[in-house]
Design a protein around this motif. Structure first.
Motif, short mmCIF file in Angstrom:
data_model
loop_
_atom_site.label_atom_id
_atom_site.label_comp_id
_atom_site.label_asym_id
_atom_site.label_seq_id
_atom_site.Cartn_x
_atom_site.Cartn_y
_atom_site.Cartn_z
N LYS A 6 0.84 -1.19 0.00
CA LYS A 6 0.00 0.00 0.00
C LYS A 6 0.89 1.25 0.00
O LYS A 6 1.88 1.32 0.71
CB LYS A 6 -0.89 -0.02 1.24
N VAL A 7 0.48 2.23 -0.78
CA VAL A 7 1.20 3.49 -0.85
C VAL A 7 0.40 4.51 -0.04
O VAL A 7 -0.80 4.68 -0.27
CB VAL A 7 1.36 3.97 -2.31
N GLU A 8 1.07 5.16 0.89
CA GLU A 8 0.43 6.18 1.72
C GLU A 8 0.82 7.55 1.18
O GLU A 8 1.86 7.72 0.55
CB GLU A 8 0.90 6.06 3.17
N THR A 9 0.00 8.55 1.48
CA THR A 9 0.32 9.91 1.06
C THR A 9 0.77 10.77 2.24
O THR A 9 1.11 11.94 2.06
CB THR A 9 -0.89 10.59 0.38
N LYS A 10 0.78 10.18 3.42
CA LYS A 10 1.24 10.87 4.63
C LYS A 10 2.06 9.88 5.46
O LYS A 10 2.00 8.68 5.24
CB LYS A 10 0.05 11.37 5.44
N LEU A 11 2.78 10.40 6.43
CA LEU A 11 3.56 9.54 7.32
C LEU A 11 2.62 8.69 8.16
O LEU A 11 1.67 9.21 8.74
CB LEU A 11 4.44 10.38 8.25
N ILE A 12 2.89 7.40 8.21
CA ILE A 12 2.12 6.56 9.11
C ILE A 12 2.61 6.82 10.54
O ILE A 12 3.72 7.32 10.74
CB ILE A 12 2.22 5.07 8.74
N ASP A 13 1.79 6.49 11.52
CA ASP A 13 2.10 6.87 12.89
C ASP A 13 3.47 6.39 13.39
O ASP A 13 4.18 7.17 14.02
CB ASP A 13 0.99 6.42 13.84
#
Length: 153
Positions: free
Chosen positions: A4-11
């Motif tokens: 999965k590609v995120e557009t924000k930093l994961i926690d």
């Protein structure tokens, strides 16, 4: 199956970037056009869409980003390796209240990918030691982090 590609930093990434941390930063070399990778430790995420870093203002990173804003930060955290892509720019030519001439870089996150190879996990995160006076290093680290926080918009 693709990651999965995120557009924000994961926690876990965001939390790890609340203090000094070993990361690498890849930029495009302003002379050769080839990739250029540097190791950094003065990094801080003020929110989940930006990462600030402090580098010597004579660093090759500074001129590279002036010519080509594309950058990728690599971080090992959460038992994996992450690639954080975006555009970066020189936010401040010189951080105030720091005895060194440090520039502040801001990486605006556009993509976060887990790039760890299949079927594996990181069993131990990288560690490093300062090779100069421990008290002086701790004081400087604190000054740099506070200066980066204070330079917020």
């Amino acid at each position: 199956m693709a990651n999965k590609v995120e557009t924000k930093l994961i926690d876990p990434i965001y939390q790890s970037l609340q203090k000094e941390r070993y990361v690498t930063l890849a930029t495009i070399d302003h002379e050769t056009g080839a990739p250029n990778v540097s190791a950094l430790s003065w990094v801080y995420a003020p929110d989940d869409s930006r990462i600030l870093a402090a580098v010597d203002n004579r660093s090759r990173i500074v001129e590279n980003l002036r010519q080509h804003p594309a950058a990728v930060m690599n971080i090992i955290v959460n038992q994996s390796t992450y690639s954080i892509s975006g555009n970066a720019h020189i936010r401040k030519e010189k951080l105030e209240d720091v005895p060194l001439k440090l520039a502040q870089i801001e990486l605006v996150v556009s993509e976060v990918r887990d790039v760890m190879f299949y079927g594996s996990k990181i069993s131990m995160e990288p560690a490093y030691e300062k090779t100069y006076d421990e008290r002086a290093a701790a004081k400087l680290d604190e000054q740099v982090l506070e200066a980066m926080k204070k330079a917020q918009p």
